[in-house]
Motif scaffolding. Structure first.
Motif, PDB file in Angstrom:
ATOM      1  N   SER A  29      -9.165  -5.355   4.566  1.00 45.43           N
ATOM      2  CA  SER A  29      -7.999  -5.470   3.674  1.00 45.43           C
ATOM      3  C   SER A  29      -8.403  -6.139   2.355  1.00 45.43           C
ATOM      4  O   SER A  29      -7.885  -5.777   1.287  1.00 45.43           O
ATOM      5  CB  SER A  29      -6.886  -6.256   4.354  1.00 45.43           C
ATOM      6  OG  SER A  29      -7.295  -7.595   4.599  1.00 45.43           O
ATOM      7  N   GLU A  30      -9.321  -7.092   2.417  1.00 46.86           N
ATOM      8  CA  GLU A  30      -9.795  -7.744   1.198  1.00 46.86           C
ATOM      9  C   GLU A  30     -10.575  -6.752   0.332  1.00 46.86           C
ATOM     10  O   GLU A  30     -10.439  -6.739  -0.908  1.00 46.86           O
ATOM     11  CB  GLU A  30     -10.676  -8.943   1.559  1.00 46.86           C
ATOM     12  CG  GLU A  30     -11.120  -9.791   0.391  1.00 46.86           C
ATOM     13  CD  GLU A  30      -9.955 -10.529  -0.263  1.00 46.86           C
ATOM     14  OE1 GLU A  30     -10.059 -10.802  -1.469  1.00 46.86           O
ATOM     15  OE2 GLU A  30      -8.960 -10.824   0.440  1.00 46.86           O
ATOM     16  N   LYS A  85      -0.505  -1.053  -2.449  1.00 48.43           N
ATOM     17  CA  LYS A  85      -1.022  -2.381  -2.781  1.00 48.43           C
ATOM     18  C   LYS A  85      -0.163  -3.485  -2.160  1.00 48.43           C
ATOM     19  O   LYS A  85      -0.670  -4.493  -1.664  1.00 48.43           O
ATOM     20  CB  LYS A  85      -1.075  -2.556  -4.297  1.00 48.43           C
ATOM     21  CG  LYS A  85      -2.110  -1.665  -4.986  1.00 48.43           C
ATOM     22  CD  LYS A  85      -2.178  -1.955  -6.479  1.00 48.43           C
ATOM     23  CE  LYS A  85      -3.250  -1.114  -7.165  1.00 48.43           C
ATOM     24  NZ  LYS A  85      -3.332  -1.401  -8.619  1.00 48.43           N
ATOM     25  N   ASP A  86       1.164  -3.267  -2.197  1.00 45.16           N
ATOM     26  CA  ASP A  86       2.059  -4.247  -1.565  1.00 45.16           C
ATOM     27  C   ASP A  86       1.813  -4.315  -0.057  1.00 45.16           C
ATOM     28  O   ASP A  86       1.809  -5.406   0.543  1.00 45.16           O
ATOM     29  CB  ASP A  86       3.516  -3.885  -1.846  1.00 45.16           C
ATOM     30  CG  ASP A  86       3.866  -4.037  -3.326  1.00 45.16           C
ATOM     31  OD1 ASP A  86       3.153  -4.797  -4.007  1.00 45.16           O
ATOM     32  OD2 ASP A  86       4.841  -3.389  -3.764  1.00 45.16           O
ATOM     33  N   TYR A  87       1.608  -3.136   0.532  1.00 43.93           N
ATOM     34  CA  TYR A  87       1.331  -3.119   1.966  1.00 43.93           C
ATOM     35  C   TYR A  87       0.031  -3.856   2.289  1.00 43.93           C
ATOM     36  O   TYR A  87      -0.076  -4.574   3.307  1.00 43.93           O
ATOM     37  CB  TYR A  87       1.254  -1.674   2.475  1.00 43.93           C
ATOM     38  CG  TYR A  87       2.577  -0.937   2.424  1.00 43.93           C
ATOM     39  CD1 TYR A  87       3.778  -1.635   2.403  1.00 43.93           C
ATOM     40  CD2 TYR A  87       2.605   0.461   2.378  1.00 43.93           C
ATOM     41  CE1 TYR A  87       4.989  -0.954   2.353  1.00 43.93           C
ATOM     42  CE2 TYR A  87       3.808   1.147   2.328  1.00 43.93           C
ATOM     43  CZ  TYR A  87       4.998   0.434   2.309  1.00 43.93           C
ATOM     44  OH  TYR A  87       6.184   1.096   2.259  1.00 43.93           O
ATOM     45  N   ASP A 127       0.644  -7.483   2.231  1.00 48.91           N
ATOM     46  CA  ASP A 127       1.337  -7.901   3.455  1.00 48.91           C
ATOM     47  C   ASP A 127       0.368  -7.962   4.632  1.00 48.91           C
ATOM     48  O   ASP A 127       0.422  -8.903   5.449  1.00 48.91           O
ATOM     49  CB  ASP A 127       2.486  -6.936   3.780  1.00 48.91           C
ATOM     50  CG  ASP A 127       3.617  -7.035   2.767  1.00 48.91           C
ATOM     51  OD1 ASP A 127       3.694  -8.078   2.085  1.00 48.91           O
ATOM     52  OD2 ASP A 127       4.404  -6.072   2.658  1.00 48.91           O
ATOM     53  N   ILE A 128      -0.522  -6.964   4.732  1.00 47.28           N
ATOM     54  CA  ILE A 128      -1.490  -6.951   5.831  1.00 47.28           C
ATOM     55  C   ILE A 128      -2.413  -8.157   5.737  1.00 47.28           C
ATOM     56  O   ILE A 128      -2.682  -8.848   6.735  1.00 47.28           O
ATOM     57  CB  ILE A 128      -2.311  -5.641   5.808  1.00 47.28           C
ATOM     58  CG1 ILE A 128      -1.419  -4.448   6.173  1.00 47.28           C
ATOM     59  CG2 ILE A 128      -3.490  -5.734   6.777  1.00 47.28           C
ATOM     60  CD1 ILE A 128      -2.108  -3.100   6.006  1.00 47.28           C
ATOM     61  N   HIS A 129      -2.900  -8.443   4.535  1.00 47.06           N
ATOM     62  CA  HIS A 129      -3.823  -9.563   4.369  1.00 47.06           C
ATOM     63  C   HIS A 129      -3.141 -10.903   4.640  1.00 47.06           C
ATOM     64  O   HIS A 129      -3.692 -11.765   5.341  1.00 47.06           O
ATOM     65  CB  HIS A 129      -4.400  -9.535   2.937  1.00 47.06           C
ATOM     66  CG  HIS A 129      -5.477 -10.546   2.733  1.00 47.06           C
ATOM     67  ND1 HIS A 129      -6.761 -10.400   3.218  1.00 47.06           N
ATOM     68  CD2 HIS A 129      -5.464 -11.745   2.079  1.00 47.06           C
ATOM     69  CE1 HIS A 129      -7.487 -11.435   2.887  1.00 47.06           C
ATOM     70  NE2 HIS A 129      -6.727 -12.278   2.195  1.00 47.06           N
TER      71      HIS A 129
END
Length: 518
Positions: free
Chosen positions: A287-288, A304-306, A309-311
């Motif tokens: 994710s990074e 990008k928002d997702y 949120d995942i990170h």
């Protein structure tokens, strides 16, 4: 044998708190009685103890009684015919040996339920024969025509008979029937000897003899009750000790199982934390990479928002797993301290600096009251840093925007050092403080007013401070705020001597450092 009425009357006279214990005593004394039998009718062990006491009492008189018989025979020989005195002494010693033989055999062979009644009948019969032999004693005194001489002999005879009655009643008290059989013949014979010549003096002697017999039998009854009470108390004590030992065994087993279950839980959590952290690190890493667009641009803003949120969710999950792992290692005893020489003030400054951005985001004023003149301390620096970070982070989390958090480092009166973190948040109710100090515990006010968490921060702080031999205190008042104090013992504070052993000079007092961040 003790009857049901006698035992029931004894039990009914006790207060209610002792009735249950008496039931335990009854069960302890019953022995092998069947379930269909009335337990109060066959107190076998109780009767056996009484019979044992009777036999031991008799054997304890193996020397005393022959000496008493020989003294009385010598007196009779001086007053009358030596041959009658010798014959009576021989009969008495034979009866005494006959009774002792039965007592030795009883103690040597033991007794069973079926033979106990027979043995008691033997004791009563042999005591009756023993008493008949004693009854010959008043008949052997010579008659005297001199009234003064006759009265003197009567008084001597009465004194001798009273001695015999007292000894017989004392020795036979565990079996009242044997006491009656052993003393009543001599009392009746003594009374009959004096009733034959019904003068006032003789009648008084006869009444005195019968009165002494009644008195000694009454005392025998009291001795019997005392022996029974002693046996009851001993059985009660044994029953209580057995119950205590059983309760202790159950408690030890329960504690062992609880410790084993807690150890298994800690090991399971530690293992699962490792297993969960491995794929989670991959999720965070990829994710990074995707957020940095290292493999190509991401044109869709929603993606990008997702990714954010995942990170962020992964970071939150990783924090939770790390806390569970830390607490599990501490509980499992696998958390070892890596001690080094450091400054508690420096650790507090570093922790406040790391959380300064979070304080600014919530518009919280952080006041640092630090003493730069504190001596260095030997601790696990990583553990103490985690303690300070958890305390300050917890205070920031529970303090409303525009509030204030005070971080203070100083000395204790005992020579140790402490870190205090105080906020003006919603506070914790007094009855909820033990819940907050337990793993996964959270107060009701905290759940309503603060961010959600695992409830492991404070327990980890408490465990790490205890590993250092220190104390952790949590003070709070609803509507006022909370103060958490971590205290380290004085034995961890290093002496202010220089390391090259040069002469030491007292340090000059330094001003306390006061810093605000907003």
């Amino acid at each position: 044998m003790v009857t049901a009425a006698e035992v029931a009357s004894t039990i009914s006279s006790d207060p209610p708190s002792r009735i249950a214990r008496r039931r335990l005593i009854a069960r302890a004394l019953i022995g092998n009685a069947s379930d269909t039998e009335n337990p109060l009718r066959q107190l076998f062990h109780f009767e056996q103890e009484m019979a044992d006491t009777f036999a031991k009492n008799r054997l304890s008189s193996a020397i005393v009684i022959p000496v008493l018989v020989l003294i009385m025979a010598f007196a009779l020989a001086l007053l009358g015919s030596p041959y009658l005195a010798l014959g009576w002494a021989t009969i008495m010693l034979g009866a005494h040996a006959f009774a002792l033989h039965a007592c030795r055999r009883f103690l040597r062979e033991g007794v069973k339920r079926a033979t106990l009644a027979n043995w008691k009948r033997r004791f009563v019969l042999r005591d009756f024969i023993y008493g008949l032999c004693w009854a010959l004693f008043p008949l052997l005194f010579p008659l005297s025509e001199n009234p003064e001489m006759a009265n003197g002999l009567a008084i001597i005879r009465l004194a001798a008979v009273i001695v015999v009655l007292s000894v017989g009643a004392l020795l036979s008290s565990p079996i009242p029937a044997a006491a009656v059989a052993g003393t009543l013949p001599i009392a009746l014979c003594m009374a009959a000897v004096h009733i034959i010549d019904p003068t006032f003096f003789n009648i008084m002697i006869a009444l005195a003899t019968l009165g002494a017999e009644i008195l000694f039998l009454h005392l025998t009854g009291h001795l019997y009750e005392q022996n029974a009470q002693n046996l009851a108390y001993r059985a009660e004590k044994d029953a209580i000790f057995a119950e205590l030992e059983q309760s202790k065994a159950v408690s030890d087993e329960a504690r062992r199982r609880a410790e084993a279950a807690n150890m298994a839980k800690s090991q399971f959590l530690a293992t699962m934390s490792h297993e969960l952290r491995t794929p989670l690190n991959a999720i965070l890493g990829f994710s990074e990479l995707m957020r940095a667009e290292m493999l190509g641009p991401i044109d869709n803003p929603a993606y990008k928002d997702y990714l954010d949120d995942i990170h962020n969710s992964g970071q939150h999950l990783l924090k939770i797993i790390n806390e569970i792992l830390d607490l599990s290692r501490i509980e499992a005893g696998k958390r070892e301290l890596r001690e080094e020489l450091t400054s508690l003030t420096a650790i507090a400054e570093e922790a406040c600096a790391l959380l300064e951005l979070k304080a600014r985001q919530k518009n919280i004023n952080v006041i640092e009251v630090l003493d730069p003149g504190l001596p260095r301390i030997v601790v696990d620096e990583q553990a103490i840093r985690q303690v300070v970070l958890n305390l300050v982070s917890n205070a920031l989390k529970f303090t409303p925007p525009g509030g204030e958090v005070t971080v203070k480092v100083g000395r204790t009166q005992a020579g140790g050092q402490y870190v205090s973190v105080r906020d003006n948040g919603p506070g914790i109710a007094e009855e909820e403080i033990p819940i907050v100090l337990s793993a996964f515990g959270q107060g009701s006010v905290s759940l309503k007013n603060a961010e959600q968490g695992t409830g492991l921060g404070i327990p980890i702080v408490q465990a790490l401070i205890h590993l250092h031999g220190g104390n952790f205190t949590l003070r709070s008042q609803v509507g006022v705020g909370t103060e958490a104090i971590a205290t380290l013992p004085s034995k961890r504070v290093v002496s202010p001597f220089t390391q090259d052993n040069r002469s030491w000079t007292a340090p000059q007092p330094k001003p306390v450092k006061l810093r605000k961040s907003a």
